[in-house]
Scaffold this active site. Sequence first.
Site, PDB file in Angstrom:
ATOM      1  N   ARG A  51       0.874  -1.168   0.000  1.00  0.00           N
ATOM      2  CA  ARG A  51       0.000   0.000   0.000  1.00  0.00           C
ATOM      3  C   ARG A  51       0.917   1.225   0.000  1.00  0.00           C
ATOM      4  NH1 ARG A  51       2.539   1.977   3.684  1.00  0.00           N
ATOM      5  NH2 ARG A  51       0.997   3.630   3.631  1.00  0.00           N
ATOM      6  N   GLY A  52       0.286   2.355  -0.267  1.00  0.00           N
ATOM      7  CA  GLY A  52       1.054   3.592  -0.465  1.00  0.00           C
ATOM      8  C   GLY A  52       1.140   3.871  -1.953  1.00  0.00           C
ATOM      9  N   ALA A  53       0.761   5.063  -2.360  1.00  0.00           N
ATOM     10  CA  ALA A  53       0.621   5.341  -3.789  1.00  0.00           C
ATOM     11  C   ALA A  53       1.818   4.918  -4.643  1.00  0.00           C
ATOM     12  CB  ALA A  53       0.303   6.834  -3.972  1.00  0.00           C
ATOM     13  N   ARG A  92      -7.490  -0.735  -7.030  1.00  0.00           N
ATOM     14  CA  ARG A  92      -7.882   0.314  -6.066  1.00  0.00           C
ATOM     15  C   ARG A  92      -8.093   1.605  -6.863  1.00  0.00           C
ATOM     16  NH1 ARG A  92      -4.211   0.954  -0.808  1.00  0.00           N
ATOM     17  NH2 ARG A  92      -6.090   1.932   0.028  1.00  0.00           N
ATOM     18  N   ASP A 242      -2.355  10.593  -2.004  1.00  0.00           N
ATOM     19  CA  ASP A 242      -2.623   9.584  -3.040  1.00  0.00           C
ATOM     20  C   ASP A 242      -2.995  10.218  -4.358  1.00  0.00           C
ATOM     21  OD1 ASP A 242      -3.293   8.468  -0.216  1.00  0.00           O
ATOM     22  OD2 ASP A 242      -2.786   6.757  -1.469  1.00  0.00           O
ATOM     23  N   ASN A 252      -5.998  12.079   0.649  1.00  0.00           N
ATOM     24  CA  ASN A 252      -5.065  11.316   1.461  1.00  0.00           C
ATOM     25  C   ASN A 252      -5.846  10.468   2.455  1.00  0.00           C
ATOM     26  OD1 ASN A 252      -2.273  10.705   2.003  1.00  0.00           O
ATOM     27  ND2 ASN A 252      -2.565  11.719   3.983  1.00  0.00           N
ATOM     28  N   LYS A 253      -5.120   9.695   3.232  1.00  0.00           N
ATOM     29  CA  LYS A 253      -5.745   8.787   4.181  1.00  0.00           C
ATOM     30  C   LYS A 253      -6.813   9.483   5.018  1.00  0.00           C
ATOM     31  CE  LYS A 253      -5.182   5.411   4.360  1.00  0.00           C
ATOM     32  NZ  LYS A 253      -6.028   4.767   3.355  1.00  0.00           N
TER      33      LYS A 253
HETATM   34  C1  LIG Z   1       3.366   8.005  -0.153  1.00  0.00           C
HETATM   35  S1  LIG Z   1       1.739   7.581  -0.488  1.00  0.00           S
HETATM   36  C2  LIG Z   1       1.176   7.171   1.089  1.00  0.00           C
HETATM   37  C3  LIG Z   1      -0.304   7.305   1.203  1.00  0.00           C
HETATM   38  O1  LIG Z   1      -0.966   6.071   0.902  1.00  0.00           O
HETATM   39  C4  LIG Z   1      -1.706   5.680   2.046  1.00  0.00           C
HETATM   40  O2  LIG Z   1      -2.893   5.027   1.760  1.00  0.00           O
HETATM   41  P1  LIG Z   1      -2.948   3.394   1.840  1.00  0.00           P
HETATM   42  O3  LIG Z   1      -2.136   2.992   3.027  1.00  0.00           O
HETATM   43  O4  LIG Z   1      -4.429   3.102   1.967  1.00  0.00           O
HETATM   44  O5  LIG Z   1      -2.381   2.929   0.511  1.00  0.00           O
HETATM   45  C5  LIG Z   1      -1.985   6.978   2.746  1.00  0.00           C
HETATM   46  O6  LIG Z   1      -3.025   7.699   2.130  1.00  0.00           O
HETATM   47  C6  LIG Z   1      -0.659   7.649   2.608  1.00  0.00           C
HETATM   48  O7  LIG Z   1      -0.616   9.010   2.836  1.00  0.00           O
END
Ligand SMILES: CSC[C@H]1O[C@H](OP(=O)(O)O)[C@H](O)[C@@H]1O
Length: 351
Positions: A51-53, A92, A242, A252-253
Amino acid sequence: MSEAYVGLESVKWNNGQVDLLDQRLLPEEVVYLPLTTQKDVWEAIRHLKVRGAPAIGIAAAYGVVIASQQAATTEEWLDAVQQSAQYLATSRPTAVNLFWALDRMKAAADQFIAQGFSLADCKKALEQEAIAIQQQDEQTNRAIGEYALSLFKEDMGVLTHCNAGGLATAKYGTALAPFYIAKERGINLRVYADETRPVLQGARLTAFELQQAGVDVTLICDNMAGMVMSKGWVDAVIVGTDRVAANGDVANKIGTYSVAVLAKAHGIPFYVACPLSTIDLNTPTGAEIPIEERPDEEITEGFGKRTAPKGVKVYNPAFDVTPNEYVTGIITEKGIVTAPYEENLRKLFEQ
Ligand SMILES: CSC[C@H]1O[C@H](OP(=O)(O)O)[C@H](O)[C@@H]1O
């Protein structure tokens, strides 16, 4: 001083397959899963094993390589590239890096065919394209970290939300990158990490990463951010994202918007750190950013036990949108962008 970042690599390309760190198991267990099909990659993205963009984009790029490496002709190969990109794009909806990486892989494939590459050369060149996406992300994050660190001074308190660290990218992270560079230079920063319900990326991943690197990190519940700010402990906020819309609205989250409003109320600067690959000029405003809704169980059974009555209604958006007026600056590998965002973000791409 040697590199402060000592974190685990989230996506490893290993001779035709991906060895993927299963982030659902951190911080208790470090398990790498072999991904050998595009379906493995799709499921890893969907179920937050990765996860993480940027990390999602990197994994998807390798997914296209995996899906096309068995092709017997260049026509079959190009079709497999296009089909896998279309399939992986359904994993996603919010992080634009997923679509950015898939579009880059498709464009590269078209170019190799147009240049008359042999089938073997097409396959090799596409693999190199995915590797380049990962390597460039590492360099990008280092640059973001340098610009971000220019905003911080010795002993400042900085709050962050979710995980925008090395685990969400190729290395270093975006929002967390300045903390690693500060550590390397002997600059002490106090980091407050929101635990980030319901999936706890802050507690499980950010606190884990920063503690491993010896960065001063304090874990707080999301509902404590206001109090910590009111005590004067926070001098700045920095988060990842994101997707940034063309007008500077930031997805964002979930919980980021609340942090931004609290920061404004306390006169605290709110920064967003991201690579250009997360800025989506094709999406005019935050209203057009698709917000992923995730399973109820992330909330009702997220700690390995039921924490809510069976059948209760649940709303579980994984992201929110922070309007641009709450954003002090957007920190990219090309520098720090401030309002007016519509104009200044476009200029970034013209440089
Ligand atoms: C550097 S992008 C990180 C970004 O992604 C996370 O979402 P997820 O864990 O659901 O993929 C979150 O929004 C972070 O800020």
